[in-house]
Scaffold this motif. Structure first.
Motif, PDB file in Angstrom:
ATOM      1  N   GLU A   3       7.850   3.537  -6.282  1.00 28.87           N
ATOM      2  CA  GLU A   3       7.312   3.628  -4.917  1.00 28.87           C
ATOM      3  C   GLU A   3       7.747   4.936  -4.254  1.00 28.87           C
ATOM      4  N   GLU A   4       9.001   5.295  -4.423  1.00 29.71           N
ATOM      5  CA  GLU A   4       9.524   6.514  -3.794  1.00 29.71           C
ATOM      6  C   GLU A   4       8.793   7.756  -4.301  1.00 29.71           C
ATOM      7  N   ASP A   5       8.536   7.813  -5.601  1.00 27.24           N
ATOM      8  CA  ASP A   5       7.802   8.948  -6.172  1.00 27.24           C
ATOM      9  C   ASP A   5       6.385   9.009  -5.632  1.00 27.24           C
ATOM     10  N   PHE A   6       5.748   7.842  -5.508  1.00 30.85           N
ATOM     11  CA  PHE A   6       4.395   7.784  -4.976  1.00 30.85           C
ATOM     12  C   PHE A   6       4.353   8.323  -3.544  1.00 30.85           C
ATOM     13  N   ILE A   7       5.342   7.949  -2.750  1.00 28.28           N
ATOM     14  CA  ILE A   7       5.400   8.419  -1.361  1.00 28.28           C
ATOM     15  C   ILE A   7       5.540   9.939  -1.312  1.00 28.28           C
ATOM     16  N   TYR A   8       6.302  10.511  -2.235  1.00 25.61           N
ATOM     17  CA  TYR A   8       6.423  11.976  -2.289  1.00 25.61           C
ATOM     18  C   TYR A   8       5.058  12.625  -2.547  1.00 25.61           C
ATOM     19  N   TYR A   9       4.294  12.063  -3.484  1.00 22.51           N
ATOM     20  CA  TYR A   9       2.962  12.587  -3.762  1.00 22.51           C
ATOM     21  C   TYR A   9       2.068  12.495  -2.532  1.00 22.51           C
ATOM     22  N   VAL A  10       2.125  11.368  -1.864  1.00 23.32           N
ATOM     23  CA  VAL A  10       1.308  11.177  -0.660  1.00 23.32           C
ATOM     24  C   VAL A  10       1.709  12.180   0.417  1.00 23.32           C
ATOM     25  N   THR A  11       3.002  12.377   0.588  1.00 27.15           N
ATOM     26  CA  THR A  11       3.491  13.318   1.602  1.00 27.15           C
ATOM     27  C   THR A  11       2.974  14.731   1.340  1.00 27.15           C
ATOM     28  N   VAL A  12       3.056  15.170   0.101  1.00 25.10           N
ATOM     29  CA  VAL A  12       2.572  16.510  -0.249  1.00 25.10           C
ATOM     30  C   VAL A  12       1.063  16.603  -0.028  1.00 25.10           C
ATOM     31  N   GLY A  29       4.250   4.767   6.460  1.00 28.03           N
ATOM     32  CA  GLY A  29       4.604   3.424   6.926  1.00 28.03           C
ATOM     33  C   GLY A  29       3.548   2.400   6.566  1.00 28.03           C
ATOM     34  N   GLU A  30       2.282   2.780   6.708  1.00 26.98           N
ATOM     35  CA  GLU A  30       1.195   1.859   6.369  1.00 26.98           C
ATOM     36  C   GLU A  30       1.161   1.598   4.867  1.00 26.98           C
ATOM     37  N   ILE A  31       1.375   2.610   4.062  1.00 23.55           N
ATOM     38  CA  ILE A  31       1.403   2.419   2.607  1.00 23.55           C
ATOM     39  C   ILE A  31       2.543   1.487   2.215  1.00 23.55           C
ATOM     40  N   LYS A  32       3.714   1.690   2.776  1.00 19.50           N
ATOM     41  CA  LYS A  32       4.856   0.830   2.463  1.00 19.50           C
ATOM     42  C   LYS A  32       4.573  -0.616   2.865  1.00 19.50           C
ATOM     43  N   ARG A  33       3.925  -0.807   4.012  1.00 20.73           N
ATOM     44  CA  ARG A  33       3.583  -2.147   4.475  1.00 20.73           C
ATOM     45  C   ARG A  33       2.607  -2.809   3.509  1.00 20.73           C
TER      46      ARG A  33
END
Length: 51
Positions: A3-12, A29-33
């Motif tokens: 999940e953490e790696d995915f969030i990094y990709y989304v952030t970039v 926040g919405e993705i994590k939810r």
């Protein structure tokens, strides 16, 4: 993928699209939810319904 790696990709990706910090925070926040609420199969089904 973690999940953490995915969030990094989304952030970039969001930064590349010109999102500001508040927008990135809201999307993350919405993705994590959604990850906590739905299974992968449910997410795929919802995506297919919208096509």
């Amino acid at each position: 993928m973690k999940e953490e790696d995915f969030i990094y990709y989304v952030t970039v990706a969001l930064k590349n699209l010109g999102y500001n910090k508040a927008g990135i925070f809201n999307v993350e926040g919405e993705i994590k939810r959604l990850l906590k609420r739905y299974s992968i199969e449910e997410i795929k089904a919802k995506t297919e319904q919208r096509k």
